[in-house]
Design a protein around this motif. Structure first.
Motif, PDB file in Angstrom:
ATOM      1  N   MET A   1       0.898  -1.138   0.062  1.00 46.90           N
ATOM      2  CA  MET A   1      -0.175  -0.033  -0.160  1.00 46.90           C
ATOM      3  C   MET A   1       0.943   1.189  -0.002  1.00 46.90           C
ATOM      4  O   MET A   1       0.588   2.293   0.761  1.00 46.90           O
ATOM      5  CB  MET A   1      -0.961   0.012   1.110  1.00 46.90           C
ATOM      6  N   GLY A   2       2.069   1.140  -0.567  1.00 45.74           N
ATOM      7  CA  GLY A   2       2.857   2.372  -0.728  1.00 45.74           C
ATOM      8  C   GLY A   2       4.055   2.776   0.149  1.00 45.74           C
ATOM      9  O   GLY A   2       4.492   3.610   0.332  1.00 45.74           O
TER      10      GLY A   2
ATOM     11  N   ALA B   1      -3.384  -2.727   9.401  1.00 45.11           N
ATOM     12  CA  ALA B   1      -3.327  -2.276   8.043  1.00 45.11           C
ATOM     13  C   ALA B   1      -3.324  -3.492   7.148  1.00 45.11           C
ATOM     14  O   ALA B   1      -4.174  -3.513   6.223  1.00 45.11           O
ATOM     15  CB  ALA B   1      -2.692  -0.966   7.999  1.00 45.11           C
TER      16      ALA B   1
ATOM     17  N   ALA C   1      -5.827  -5.844   7.074  1.00 48.17           N
ATOM     18  CA  ALA C   1      -7.335  -5.353   6.542  1.00 48.17           C
ATOM     19  C   ALA C   1      -7.182  -5.582   4.885  1.00 48.17           C
ATOM     20  O   ALA C   1      -8.116  -5.887   4.196  1.00 48.17           O
ATOM     21  CB  ALA C   1      -7.481  -4.127   6.966  1.00 48.17           C
ATOM     22  N   LEU C   2      -6.058  -5.187   4.524  1.00 51.52           N
ATOM     23  CA  LEU C   2      -5.651  -5.124   2.898  1.00 51.52           C
ATOM     24  C   LEU C   2      -5.711  -6.708   2.617  1.00 51.52           C
ATOM     25  O   LEU C   2      -6.347  -7.081   1.530  1.00 51.52           O
ATOM     26  CB  LEU C   2      -4.252  -4.552   2.733  1.00 51.52           C
TER      27      LEU C   2
ATOM     28  N   ALA D   1      -8.771   1.227  14.267  1.00 51.17           N
ATOM     29  CA  ALA D   1      -9.591   1.924  13.129  1.00 51.17           C
ATOM     30  C   ALA D   1      -9.445   0.868  11.842  1.00 51.17           C
ATOM     31  O   ALA D   1     -10.147   0.740  11.176  1.00 51.17           O
ATOM     32  CB  ALA D   1      -8.813   3.126  12.901  1.00 51.17           C
ATOM     33  N   TYR D   2      -8.116  -0.025  12.032  1.00 54.06           N
ATOM     34  CA  TYR D   2      -8.062  -0.973  10.621  1.00 54.06           C
ATOM     35  C   TYR D   2      -9.003  -2.316  11.093  1.00 54.06           C
ATOM     36  O   TYR D   2      -8.762  -3.184  10.351  1.00 54.06           O
ATOM     37  CB  TYR D   2      -6.554  -1.418  10.535  1.00 54.06           C
ATOM     38  N   GLY D   3      -9.512  -2.173  12.403  1.00 54.76           N
ATOM     39  CA  GLY D   3     -10.390  -3.236  12.685  1.00 54.76           C
ATOM     40  C   GLY D   3      -9.912  -4.444  13.447  1.00 54.76           C
ATOM     41  O   GLY D   3     -10.186  -5.544  13.637  1.00 54.76           O
TER      42      GLY D   3
ATOM     43  N   PRO E   1       2.362   7.580  -3.415  1.00 57.29           N
ATOM     44  CA  PRO E   1       1.945   6.263  -3.917  1.00 57.29           C
ATOM     45  C   PRO E   1       0.491   6.396  -4.874  1.00 57.29           C
ATOM     46  O   PRO E   1      -0.311   7.086  -4.494  1.00 57.29           O
ATOM     47  CB  PRO E   1       1.771   5.188  -2.734  1.00 57.29           C
TER      48      PRO E   1
ATOM     49  N   VAL F   1      -1.899   3.523  -5.493  1.00 53.90           N
ATOM     50  CA  VAL F   1      -2.107   2.021  -5.386  1.00 53.90           C
ATOM     51  C   VAL F   1      -3.192   1.349  -5.766  1.00 53.90           C
ATOM     52  O   VAL F   1      -4.285   2.148  -5.799  1.00 53.90           O
ATOM     53  CB  VAL F   1      -1.882   1.634  -3.687  1.00 53.90           C
TER      54      VAL F   1
ATOM     55  N   ARG G   1      -7.310  -3.597  -3.925  1.00 55.97           N
ATOM     56  CA  ARG G   1      -7.291  -5.039  -3.765  1.00 55.97           C
ATOM     57  C   ARG G   1      -8.400  -5.594  -3.337  1.00 55.97           C
ATOM     58  O   ARG G   1      -9.112  -6.651  -3.690  1.00 55.97           O
ATOM     59  CB  ARG G   1      -6.190  -5.472  -2.581  1.00 55.97           C
ATOM     60  N   ARG G   2      -9.219  -4.740  -2.676  1.00 51.94           N
ATOM     61  CA  ARG G   2     -10.831  -5.558  -2.162  1.00 51.94           C
ATOM     62  C   ARG G   2     -11.861  -4.464  -2.402  1.00 51.94           C
ATOM     63  O   ARG G   2     -13.001  -4.809  -2.917  1.00 51.94           O
ATOM     64  CB  ARG G   2     -10.297  -5.873  -0.522  1.00 51.94           C
TER      65      ARG G   2
ATOM     66  N   ALA H   1     -10.672   2.149   5.677  1.00 53.66           N
ATOM     67  CA  ALA H   1      -9.761   1.504   6.889  1.00 53.66           C
ATOM     68  C   ALA H   1      -9.889   0.011   6.769  1.00 53.66           C
ATOM     69  O   ALA H   1      -8.749  -0.663   6.959  1.00 53.66           O
ATOM     70  CB  ALA H   1     -10.192   2.074   7.937  1.00 53.66           C
ATOM     71  N   LEU H   2     -11.072  -0.618   7.068  1.00 58.98           N
ATOM     72  CA  LEU H   2     -11.273  -1.897   7.377  1.00 58.98           C
ATOM     73  C   LEU H   2     -10.896  -2.976   6.406  1.00 58.98           C
ATOM     74  O   LEU H   2     -10.659  -4.108   6.640  1.00 58.98           O
ATOM     75  CB  LEU H   2     -12.882  -2.124   7.841  1.00 58.98           C
ATOM     76  N   SER H   3     -11.285  -2.783   5.056  1.00 59.00           N
ATOM     77  CA  SER H   3     -10.986  -3.542   3.992  1.00 59.00           C
ATOM     78  C   SER H   3      -9.933  -3.177   3.060  1.00 59.00           C
ATOM     79  O   SER H   3      -9.766  -4.119   1.998  1.00 59.00           O
ATOM     80  CB  SER H   3     -12.404  -3.940   3.323  1.00 59.00           C
ATOM     81  N   GLU H   4      -9.283  -2.007   3.019  1.00 56.59           N
ATOM     82  CA  GLU H   4      -8.212  -1.782   2.338  1.00 56.59           C
ATOM     83  C   GLU H   4      -6.947  -1.225   2.938  1.00 56.59           C
ATOM     84  O   GLU H   4      -5.918  -1.206   2.341  1.00 56.59           O
ATOM     85  CB  GLU H   4      -8.682  -0.597   1.427  1.00 56.59           C
ATOM     86  N   GLY H   5      -7.089  -1.136   4.170  1.00 58.15           N
ATOM     87  CA  GLY H   5      -5.998  -0.661   5.137  1.00 58.15           C
ATOM     88  C   GLY H   5      -5.585   0.951   4.837  1.00 58.15           C
ATOM     89  O   GLY H   5      -4.408   1.107   5.331  1.00 58.15           O
TER      90      GLY H   5
END
Lengths: 361, 361
Positions: free
Chosen positions: A18-19, A87, A90-91, A114-116, B24, B26, B29-30, B287-291
């Motif tokens: 993610m960079g 993070a 999450a990705l 925040a990222y779960g 970046p 990017v 992904r999700r 935040a939750l599904s891509e970070g």
């Protein structure tokens, strides 16, 4: 990933990104001259996606988990490692469970949440040495049961992910091949070790490249590695309890320290012990006179470079790089200290501003 | 600065830099797949030094002040512009005075204060339209008296600094020359205008490059430009008061809006109006599904892209770029909302974590 061929075991792994990395290496415009260093650079690891160099670790660590079909990430953290693993989990689309240090600062915990990430604050973890040791062992057993592995940002525990951190050295070497000294803050020493290893790899592949000296800097309340390195001791010393106030560098165990001793000293690296007071003052100065807003741990390298100059162990015009490891937003409490004495002024008319400008100009 | 020859009037200016730009780009992904976009990219402007795209403006704005020997920076801000101008003023070694919006969030003010800026909160500034207008005029007169100029991140006020923002387009064009749609959040429209201008410059210099459509996205409580653009209206509409909750996009005046209408529509750009609810939900999902941890305003572009797909105005596999304009750390209150329902769990024994893992795996 740019330096993929320098990493081991990643040829058939999907590398999440993610960079992270390719952070700016900026020349000091003001603070270097005020300290007496005319050729000082900052490597702004604070500009990684989650605000610290740990993203170089997190990206690879979670890629590795995905490649082994692990169903979730299991980790320990007091802050930046957890934010990064959360993070990238999450990705990746996998849950992330983090056992956090008892009493870890809310600001850092909220970024992980925040990222779960699911956070588990275990009583006395990171405080009581025996609780901590038993937890590490328990987590490793648990990880095996669940077909995953525990992620801790140290070569001793997570060597696959830690190779990602070596890219800091590749980038510095490529951009400033004349680099002479690199100052690195250390808790357990993993970052220092990664940086030396990275320069060694680069030097092995580029015969014209001269290895810089990589110096390990620690706050005096957590001097597990630095004095041993300086004194040529054969091994590092764990301490019963860390007394530094610098968040992220409170690591009383040795962890990667003995490897740091061995590899740093081979290439002329030295150890520097600095006071919390000097670190916090330089953190303030970085924001006020260089525009670099970083967390206290990220000013430790600069405190080390300053001390090296005072000791006449580096020269005024040596090409020096200091790692700025984490962003200022990581530690809101430290920010409160920086802004003391600079209050917000409430005004009713613009003339109040004008009077002030007239007085000060 | 990489794209120096694309900027006007900078040939004999010392350009300050602390690593802004080259952010970046990017690939999703999700979240793209879950929304139905298979070729979605995020431009992470949140990874600029002070956490927003405003650093591209701030770097040039303060460089310009230095070149004219201005003794200090005089500016207005509700948040991100101020943080950036404060940081580059610190780097330049000149004082920075910022008149801030009455009631601006403490978190954003503290970042400006950390860089040493002097903050002046003027009663009703940014709330009452006549107070605001009089303040702008008063500040411009004051700036002339003190041989400086007021810095406001809009082409209408600070065109020299705003050209720096065009580099977002250069970078996207260079990295993804097949880009078809770019979604941009708008308050006063300066960012949208800079992005279209940047692509136009790139296209003028690279005959193979096909201009993408640049779309302007606004929250429904601040629809000054978007509906006018969609409806082919000749001019934008100021609104009496902004009712969106999205910090940074509360700009009831037109400012650069009419220029946005003219240039966006020339190249097929459209306007999108989105709800605060959708924006906040996508901020959470990023935040939750891509970070990607960003501030609410930074999720506005994605909300626009989603709406465009729902309207069948873009196709599933179009190459779409959404600008992510500011970092999540900018807005701690919005973070509290994201983490609701994900509480920290206190445990006494590691077995409590193990039981949870057994249940959920």
């Amino acid at each position: 990933m740019k330096y993929r061929d320098l990493l081991n075991g990643v040829s058939d792994v999907e590398l999440l990104s993610m960079g992270e990395g390719t952070t700016p290496l900026v020349k000091s415009r003001r603070i270097g001259f005020s300290l007496g260093l005319s050729n000082l650079y900052f490597k702004l690891e604070s500009l990684n996606p989650t605000g610290s160099y740990k993203d170089r670790f997190g990206a690879l660590a979670i890629s590795g988990l995905l490649a082994t079909n692990a169903k979730f990430c299991l980790a320990t953290s007091s802050g930046n490692t957890g934010a990064s693993l959360a993070a990238y989990s999450a990705l990746a689309g996998i849950p992330c469970h983090i056992v956090v240090v008892d009493g870890a600062p809310a600001g850092k915990l909220k970024q992980m949440q925040a990222y779960g990430a699911h956070l588990w604050m275990l009583r006395d973890f990171g405080i009581d040495e025996s609780v901590t040791q038993r937890a590490f062992e328990g987590l490793q057993r648990m990880a095996i049961d669940f077909k995953t592995s525990v992620q801790i940002s140290a070569f001793a525990y997570s060597p696959f992910g830690m190779q990602g951190v070596r890219s800091i050295a590749y980038e510095i070497a490529e951009e400033q091949p004349g680099v002479q000294h690199v100052f690195v803050p250390a808790g357990g020493g993993g970052l220092t070790l990664a940086v030396v290893q990275g320069f060694k790899q680069w030097s092995d592949q580029n015969s014209n490249f001269q290895m810089p000296q990589v110096h390990c800097v620690q706050p005096e309340g957590n001097d597990t590695i630095a004095s041993s390195l300086r004194n040529g001791a054969p091994r590092c010393q764990a301490i019963p309890v860390s007394t530094t106030s610098i968040s992220g560098l409170q690591v009383p165990s040795v962890i990667d320290g003995d490897q740091v001793l061995k590899t740093c000293s081979l290439h002329g690296g030295n150890g520097y012990v600095v006071t919390d007071h000097d670190v916090l003052e330089l953190q303030r100065q970085l924001a006020l006179s260089e525009g670099i807003f970083c967390e206290p741990a990220a000013a430790v390298a600069l405190a080390g470079a300053h001390k090296a100059l005072q000791n006449a162990e580096i020269k005024n015009d040596d090409l020096v790089v200091c790692l700025v490891t984490g962003h200022g937003f990581k530690d809101p409490k430290a920010t409160e200290k920086i802004i003391e004495g600079n209050p917000l002024k409430h005004i009713v008319k613009l003339e109040e501003l004008k009077s002030n400008l007239n007085e000060s100009n």
